[in-house]
Scaffold this active site. Sequence first.
Site, mmCIF file in Angstrom:
data_model
loop_
_atom_site.group_PDB
_atom_site.id
_atom_site.type_symbol
_atom_site.label_atom_id
_atom_site.label_comp_id
_atom_site.label_asym_id
_atom_site.label_seq_id
_atom_site.Cartn_x
_atom_site.Cartn_y
_atom_site.Cartn_z
ATOM 1 N N LYS A 139 0.878 -1.174 0.000
ATOM 2 C CA LYS A 139 0.000 0.000 0.000
ATOM 3 C C LYS A 139 0.910 1.217 0.000
ATOM 4 C CE LYS A 139 -3.678 -2.054 2.784
ATOM 5 N NZ LYS A 139 -4.422 -1.926 4.034
ATOM 6 N N HIS A 142 0.463 5.860 3.604
ATOM 7 C CA HIS A 142 -0.702 6.680 3.928
ATOM 8 C C HIS A 142 -0.300 7.822 4.844
ATOM 9 C CE1 HIS A 142 -4.710 7.750 5.368
ATOM 10 N NE2 HIS A 142 -5.171 7.113 4.311
ATOM 11 N N HIS A 145 0.158 7.374 8.564
ATOM 12 C CA HIS A 145 1.379 6.791 9.155
ATOM 13 C C HIS A 145 2.423 7.854 9.494
ATOM 14 C CE1 HIS A 145 0.566 2.510 8.946
ATOM 15 N NE2 HIS A 145 0.011 2.703 7.784
#
Length: 579
Positions: A139, A142, A145
Amino acid sequence: MASFFRKQIAAKLGEALQHSEDAFIPALTAVPVLKKQNAADFKLSVSTLRMNGILPTSGDVQLQAENLATQLKQDSVLEHIFADRGAIHFKVNNKLLVQKLLEPFGKGEDEKFGLSSDLFDTLKRGTTLVEYSSPNIAKKFHAGHLRSTIIGNFIANLKQSLGNNVIRMNYLGDWGMQFGLLGAGFGQFGCQEKLKESPLQHLFEVYVRVNKEAEHNEGLKEAARDFFRQLEQHESQALSLWQQLREITVKEYQHVYKRLGVHFDIYSGESFHQNQAQEVVQQLQSRGLLTKSKKGTGVVDLSPDRDMGSLCTVVRSDGTTLYITRDLAAAVDRKEKYNFDEMIYVTDKSQSNHFQQLFQVLLAMGHSWADRCHHVPFGLVQGMKTRTGEVVFLEDVLDEARARMLQNMSQSKTTKEMNNPEDTAEKVGISALIVQDFKGPLQSDYKFDWDRMLQAQGDTGVFLQYTHARLCSLIQRNDGLEAATFESSVLIEQACIAILQHLLRYDEILYQSAQDLQPKHLVNFLLKLCHLVASAHRELPVKGSPQHVAQARFRLFSAACSVLANGMRILGITPVDKM
């Protein structure tokens, strides 16, 4: 340094009250600098002495303070001792204050300032393992994070600066059912060409699509479970795809970490502990801690009365392990490998219950060291958007911070010419992100605000960088003024004394930060220092002053610049010397 004055005051108190000097050192606090002139530099609360059993708990507090103050005689170090509002106040000799605080900066000990304080004697030093950032494989990074990454980096920097051996670990989410979904989804929707062109963007698109499809497609859900079972059984095709996606993701993440100035000693992950997770299940079984629930899952009963009121699920009904099972295995493995003295996990506050259960199960398994494992929780960031809309990826936020900062710098009349304005804008933009995040308590949610965050005059990361660059410019313009000795008696102005009184608090701020792991103490200390420097800069010119005055002021501003830079580095901010 502050420790010199604390020792002098503690010696007087020890003699008067017939107690060890060590009992008074942590209780003595430097008085925060106020707008009006400080009447004292240190104070000692009588309530603290009563609480520690040094003074009787009965009787009037103010009267006790007055009686004690009369027993303490002033001398060449302490020129005034008085009682006020239940505390004893100590005013140190200004000439000595200047001399002792600015002395280390003429000996090349700038980076050690405040770090050899007696206050730290009570802190336990040793090996600290900090687990932070920990994004999920396949992923894109983001924006959510960001908090774990910068908070964990601050904690690691702080612990290291205080003499701990620090292990920085990134524990990747590279296993579990979400990987089963991605594996099954990549088989249907994935494309190797697109994976080469834009790895994480393509994986993100596959993951979104497969999640949407799985909502109404039982066959896809079964395929995901089947792929995860293949992974757990080490089937080569599934493992090969998993390995490829993991390597691609780590490489992409490292680019983002480099931009943030963050590094890790170890890239670990759930996958490292899949076999050990089964061993944990066997250990729980042999200790009689594992029970089968009505649903067929394996659970550990954590309720005080063993009435199944508080359960921790460690095995699915199909026999596969869960996130917490792998976390248990990881904790045991880390203790064996690194023999840490403390382990700190940095995640959002929604995982508080997970870590509470993790530590409880470890203790139930007989691991007494679980008492030295801590979870540092943090709140959510609300409204983090770029101009294009809702933010998904951290790189978008970093790009936007750089672009906005570059625009602000180009419009400012004070911006200096520089070789690489994009690099400066990047560093200043990241400092703005960090300071906005660190100003309040970590557990609080906060509203993200681009305009407020990037202000040059407010309490922002931009203001920290601007002050540092201004001090660097002053030092460069007056090159050659630095001298091994200086006349401490000429630094008598209140603007100068205020900076020094503020620097007295630096070791206390680091001590407080080490105790509660909150960066707000250091951020607010540095912002206050910048305001005091701005006042002194206006009132105490270096250029055009007599040489002995110019040298003394140069030493003062150099000291402020060093402490500011050291503090910024602990926060994870790279200071810029021109903007």
